[in-house]
Design an enzyme around this catalytic site. Sequence first.
Site, PDB file in Angstrom:
ATOM      1  CE1 TYR A 150      51.626 -93.623  38.255  1.00  7.43           C
ATOM      2  CE2 TYR A 150      51.092 -93.917  40.508  1.00  7.43           C
ATOM      3  CZ  TYR A 150      50.730 -94.293  38.977  1.00  7.43           C
ATOM      4  OH  TYR A 150      49.779 -94.994  38.651  1.00  7.43           O
ATOM      5  CE  LYS A 154      48.534 -91.908  37.041  1.00  4.12           C
ATOM      6  NZ  LYS A 154      47.761 -92.064  35.895  1.00  4.12           N
TER       7      LYS A 154
END
Length: 245
Positions: A150, A154
């Site tokens: 994750y 990002k």
Amino acid sequence: MRLEGKKVLVTGAGKGIGREICKLLSACGAEVFAVSRTAADLQSLAAEIPCKTIVADLAEAQQAVSAAEQALKLAGRIDCLVNNAGISIPQSFLDTTADAFDRTMAVNVRAVMLITQVIAKDWIARKSPGAVVNLSSQASMAALADHAAYCASKGGLDMLTKVMALELGPHQIRVNAVNPTVTLTPMGEMAWGDPKKSGPMLAKIPLGRFAKPIHVANAVAYLLSDAADMIHGVTLPVDGGFLAQ
């Protein structure tokens, strides 16, 4: 923040932040075109606000492209794009699987690229300005344990946002990102409801509270609006001061 006459495509529209964004944009006068992989969520959204809906799993490259093409066909034109769809598959770094990493990158980064390519090419062909907001995270700038895929996605999204801004800016297409802290969607409340987990995170937020979906939606609406006409290429934290430390 008025958006009358604007046709806005929102991905990840069925739940949480994306749903709140759709509701706020509609209240601001926009015509919303909502994408989600869950038809039932889109049906309930359409019962709340006027919107057109598209079912697509953005982890599949062709479905991501088709969703953008279908939105253009339904709308005739798209004026603004909100790349909100995102997933998180929490795993420790040593246990992160190739499948979880690839799926996270596919939804959180690749789909943003593919959908924006379709919409931006149409803007350029029509010599029309446009505005894009990508939903990133404070996790792009501050590491979070058990979120290797994750955080990497990002971080990649932030840099993709900047490259998009650099290349699309000359066509008067504005591109920005919004980077929220923990946001109390129903899923967020379930994940962070334990004070033993939420306490240490809250202690790092100067305002002493997590975000609500409306806080993120307000930032998105502002960046899409003419009031933000000179704001371009930014990654805007909505984090209560977390990243100020």
